[in-house]
Scaffold this active site. Structure first.
Site, PDB file in Angstrom:
ATOM      1  N   HIS A  88       0.845  -1.202   0.000  1.00 11.80           N
ATOM      2  CA  HIS A  88       0.000   0.000   0.000  1.00 11.80           C
ATOM      3  C   HIS A  88       0.871   1.239   0.000  1.00 11.80           C
ATOM      4  CE1 HIS A  88       0.827  -0.470   4.303  1.00 11.80           C
ATOM      5  NE2 HIS A  88       0.296   0.707   4.554  1.00 11.80           N
ATOM      6  N   HIS A 115       1.397   3.981   1.886  1.00 13.43           N
ATOM      7  CA  HIS A 115       1.933   4.769   3.012  1.00 13.43           C
ATOM      8  C   HIS A 115       3.456   4.876   2.952  1.00 13.43           C
ATOM      9  CE1 HIS A 115      -1.899   4.186   5.650  1.00 13.43           C
ATOM     10  NE2 HIS A 115      -2.000   5.197   4.809  1.00 13.43           N
ATOM     11  N   ASP A 164       5.838   4.774   5.055  1.00 10.47           N
ATOM     12  CA  ASP A 164       6.709   3.805   5.741  1.00 10.47           C
ATOM     13  C   ASP A 164       6.733   2.446   5.020  1.00 10.47           C
ATOM     14  OD1 ASP A 164       3.974   3.631   6.720  1.00 10.47           O
ATOM     15  OD2 ASP A 164       4.689   2.208   8.208  1.00 10.47           O
ATOM     16  N   HIS A 165       6.080   2.367   3.851  1.00 13.57           N
ATOM     17  CA  HIS A 165       6.124   1.137   3.037  1.00 13.57           C
ATOM     18  C   HIS A 165       6.700   1.382   1.651  1.00 13.57           C
ATOM     19  CE1 HIS A 165       3.724  -1.221   5.968  1.00 13.57           C
ATOM     20  NE2 HIS A 165       3.436   0.013   6.349  1.00 13.57           N
ATOM     21  N   HIS A 197      -7.483  -0.460   5.573  1.00 11.78           N
ATOM     22  CA  HIS A 197      -6.410   0.430   6.062  1.00 11.78           C
ATOM     23  C   HIS A 197      -6.183   1.517   5.015  1.00 11.78           C
ATOM     24  CE1 HIS A 197      -2.657   1.478   8.101  1.00 11.78           C
ATOM     25  NE2 HIS A 197      -2.004   1.332   6.971  1.00 11.78           N
ATOM     26  N   ASP A 246      -0.227  -3.832   6.281  1.00  8.80           N
ATOM     27  CA  ASP A 246      -0.864  -3.256   7.468  1.00  8.80           C
ATOM     28  C   ASP A 246      -2.336  -3.669   7.580  1.00  8.80           C
ATOM     29  OD1 ASP A 246       1.537  -2.075   8.015  1.00  8.80           O
ATOM     30  OD2 ASP A 246       0.875  -0.013   7.685  1.00  8.80           O
ATOM     31  N   HIS A 285       4.466  -4.392  10.764  1.00  9.90           N
ATOM     32  CA  HIS A 285       4.957  -3.738  11.982  1.00  9.90           C
ATOM     33  C   HIS A 285       5.087  -4.715  13.151  1.00  9.90           C
ATOM     34  CE1 HIS A 285       4.451   0.516  10.672  1.00  9.90           C
ATOM     35  NE2 HIS A 285       3.546  -0.031   9.856  1.00  9.90           N
TER      36      HIS A 285
HETATM   37 FE    FE Z   1       2.710   0.930   8.093  1.00  7.65          FE
HETATM   38 ZN    ZN Z   2       0.109   1.741   6.510  1.00 11.40          ZN
END
Ligand code: FE
Ligand code: ZN
Length: 255
Positions: A56, A58, A60-61, A114, A133, A171
Site C-alpha cells: 500500500h 503509506h 513507511d512502506h 487500512h 498493514d 509492523h
Molecule cells: Fe505501516
Molecule cells: Zn500503513
C-alpha cells in the site's frame, strides 16, 4: 526448493522482508520502508534485488522504492488502486492476479480498509502471506480510508487461508496488541499463553513474527468477533460480526 525469507527491523517499528528463490536468484523486497535498511539486508544475505512488491501507498512502506529502483533496476509491482500514489510502479496488480516470482506463483488478494487499494501477497506453494498493514499479530491495521465492514471482509479473506500459512506483517505491534486483546478476552487461555511467549521474545528484542493464521484465529480479537464470549462481554450478543469487529476497533483506537 522453498523460498528463503529474511525478516529485519526497519525505521521505528516496521519490518522489511526479503524473499529469495535459490533456484533462479530472484529476490523481492516486500515493501521498501527504507532504502538503507533494505540495502544492508541484501548485502548481509548476498542477494541482488529483482522485485519490490508493494502492499500500500503509506510512506513507511514505499519510502525506499525510488533509491532502490535506480540502483538495481528492479521491477516495482503494486496495487492498481493506488498506482497514482506510488512513484516508480512498473506493473499493477488486482484481486485474483497471479505473479511469477522465480519458480513460485504469487497470488494477489485485495485487502482494502487500512487503505482503499491495499493488497496482500500470498504464495500457496510456500504457505506464506505478506499482509502489510491489514492483519497484525493479535491486531489489525487502523481503518484510515475504508469502512469497518470493508476491513472486516478483508480480514475474513485472510482468516480463510490454510491455518499453517505463515503471515508476515508490516509492523512489530504484537505486545501492545496482545495487551489490548486481553481486555477483550481475559479468559482466553491461548491468548494468555501467547502473551507470555511474546513478552519473553520482546525482552530479548526478538521479532514476534511471522505469525500463522491458526494462531490468529485462536488469539486475535479482530478475527474473533463471532465468538459468543466476546459478544457477551461487549453486550453485543447476536449482532453482526462486522459490527462487533467495528466496536473492538473503536476500543483499540481509544486505548
Ligand atoms: Fe505501516
Ligand atoms: Zn500503513
Amino acid at each position: 526448493m522453498p523460498l528463503d525469507i529474511h525478516l529485519f527491523p526497519c525505521l521505528d517499528d516496521n519490518y522489511g522482508v526479503l524473499i529469495h528463490d535459490p533456484a533462479t536468484g530472484a529476490t523481492a523486497s516486500i515493501d521498501a520502508p527504507d532504502a538503507d535498511d533494505v540495502r544492508a539486508a541484501l548485502a548481509e544475505k548476498g542477494w541482488t534485488l529483482t522485485h519490490i512488491l508493494v502492499t500500500h501507498h503509506h510512506h513507511d512502506h514505499v519510502g525506499g522504492i525510488q533509491e532502490l529502483k535506480s540502483e538495481t533496476g528492479c521491477k516495482v509491482i503494486g496495487p492498481k488502486g493506488e498506482a497514482q500514489k506510488i512513484t516508480g510502479i512498473d506493473e499493477t496488480v488486482a484481486e485474483g492476479d497471479t505473479l511469477n516470482f522465480g519458480k513460485a506463483d504469487v497470488h494477489v488478494i485485495e485487502t482494502p480498509g487500512h487503505t482503499l487499494g491495499h493488497v496482500t501477497y500470498y504464495i500457496p506453494s510456500n504457505a506464506v502471506a505478506f499482509a502489510g498493514d491489514t492483519l497484525f499479530a493479535m491486531g489489525c491495521g487502523r481503518i484510515f480510508e475504508g469502512t469497518p465492514e470493508m476491513m472486516y471482509a478483508s480480514l475474513q479473506k485472510l482468516a480463510a487461508l490454510p491455518g499453517d500459512t505463515r503471515v508476515y506483517c508490516g509492523h512489530e505491534y504484537t505486545l501492545s496488541n496482545g495487551r489490548f486483546a486481553l481486555t477483550i478476552e481475559p479468559e482466553n487461555a491461548a491468548l494468555k499463553k501467547r502473551m507470555a511467549e511474546v513478552e519473553a521474545l520482546r525482552v530479548e528484542h526478538k521479532p514476534t513474527l511471522p505469525t500463522t493464521i491458526a494462531a490468529e484465529l485462536a488469539t486475535n480479537p479482530f478475527l474473533r468477533a463471532h465468538v459468543p464470549a466476546i459478544q457477551e462481554r461487549l453486550k453485543m450478543t447476536g449482532a453482526p460480526a462486522w459490527q462487533v469487529f467495528a466496536e473492538i476497533r473503536e476500543r483499540k483506537n481509544r486505548g
